[in-house]
Design a protein around this motif. Structure first.
Motif, PDB file in Angstrom:
ATOM      1  N   HIS A  71      71.825  20.197  43.768  1.00 28.78           N
ATOM      2  CA  HIS A  71      72.163  19.165  42.784  1.00 28.78           C
ATOM      3  C   HIS A  71      73.629  19.299  42.400  1.00 28.78           C
ATOM      4  CE1 HIS A  71      71.131  22.707  40.299  1.00 28.78           C
ATOM      5  NE2 HIS A  71      72.138  22.294  39.566  1.00 28.78           N
ATOM      6  N   HIS A  73      76.558  18.171  38.980  1.00 28.76           N
ATOM      7  CA  HIS A  73      76.669  17.800  37.570  1.00 28.76           C
ATOM      8  C   HIS A  73      77.867  16.882  37.380  1.00 28.76           C
ATOM      9  CE1 HIS A  73      73.686  20.852  36.857  1.00 28.76           C
ATOM     10  NE2 HIS A  73      74.435  21.707  37.538  1.00 28.76           N
ATOM     11  N   GLU A  78      79.795  24.588  36.240  1.00 31.60           N
ATOM     12  CA  GLU A  78      78.738  25.566  35.996  1.00 31.60           C
ATOM     13  C   GLU A  78      79.157  26.917  36.574  1.00 31.60           C
ATOM     14  OE1 GLU A  78      74.933  24.438  37.667  1.00 31.60           O
ATOM     15  OE2 GLU A  78      73.859  25.834  36.372  1.00 31.60           O
ATOM     16  N   TRP A  80      77.903  31.321  37.045  1.00 33.75           N
ATOM     17  CA  TRP A  80      76.804  32.278  37.079  1.00 33.75           C
ATOM     18  C   TRP A  80      77.354  33.691  37.157  1.00 33.75           C
ATOM     19  CZ3 TRP A  80      77.480  27.953  39.927  1.00 33.75           C
ATOM     20  CH2 TRP A  80      76.496  26.973  39.883  1.00 33.75           C
ATOM     21  N   HIS A 113      75.479  22.113  44.653  1.00 36.26           N
ATOM     22  CA  HIS A 113      75.299  23.544  44.883  1.00 36.26           C
ATOM     23  C   HIS A 113      73.855  23.822  45.251  1.00 36.26           C
ATOM     24  CE1 HIS A 113      75.738  22.491  40.624  1.00 36.26           C
ATOM     25  NE2 HIS A 113      74.762  23.332  40.319  1.00 36.26           N
ATOM     26  N   HIS A 135      71.082  16.996  35.705  1.00 38.10           N
ATOM     27  CA  HIS A 135      71.129  17.401  37.105  1.00 38.10           C
ATOM     28  C   HIS A 135      70.953  16.161  37.979  1.00 38.10           C
ATOM     29  CE1 HIS A 135      70.419  21.291  35.337  1.00 38.10           C
ATOM     30  NE2 HIS A 135      70.260  21.900  36.484  1.00 38.10           N
TER      31      HIS A 135
HETATM   32 ZN    ZN Z   1      73.655  23.265  38.620  1.00 39.07          ZN
END
Ligand code: ZN
Length: 155
Positions: A71, A73, A78, A80, A113, A135
């Protein structure tokens, strides 16, 4: 009006007026990853750790071979932190990122991603997104992954 013509802003309704102690029993003050892993059990799972007007922080566990629905954005980048395992990010344009424990991965808005656990043990990643975190699901152009779930979803 096409969605690309819109901008996004957030409204912070609860402002602190000065130094303020945290609310009693505030559950997000201190989270032990090992405790969450024990409570959640066998992967796959995801557990929201922090949520406020500006951030959504989620601990995500994937078994070997597991991963997300590819998906992108529209309105936020984003990122992590990998806490365990071997993960791979496939991104729009062909970029592939392999990351392991203590690595930080950042993906700009718009890039699809597709994240997969490419190791042979549990993977853990802490995802930081911004609400409402819409999303937009899209096939992974690298591996061809697709699914017939809803095209749009808010975290
Ligand atoms: Zn995402």
């Amino acid at each position: 009006m096409p969605a690309s013509d819109t901008s996004v802003s957030i409204l912070i309704r609860q402002l602190a007026s000065g130094p303020t102690p945290p609310a009693p029993g505030s559950s997000a003050l201190h989270t032990r990853v090992a405790d969450v892993v024990r409570q959640m059990g066998a992967p796959p799972w995801s557990k929201r750790i922090i949520a406020d007007e500006r951030q959504l922080v989620t601990l995500i566990a994937s078994p070997p071979g597991g991963g997300n629905r590819p998906h992108w954005h529209r309105d936020f980048d984003e990122w992590w932190v990998v806490l365990a395992g071997q993960l791979e990010w496939e991104l729009t344009g062909g970029t592939v990122i392999r990351a392991t424990r203590d690595d930080i991965v950042w993906v700009p808005r718009g890039a699809v991603h597709h994240i997969r656990n490419v190791g042979d043990e549990l993977s853990l990643r802490l995802a930081v997104a911004m609400p409402p975190a819409a999303h937009y699901f899209s096939p992974c152009e690298q591996c061809g992954y697709s699914d017939d779930g809803p095209r749009e979803w808010c975290a």
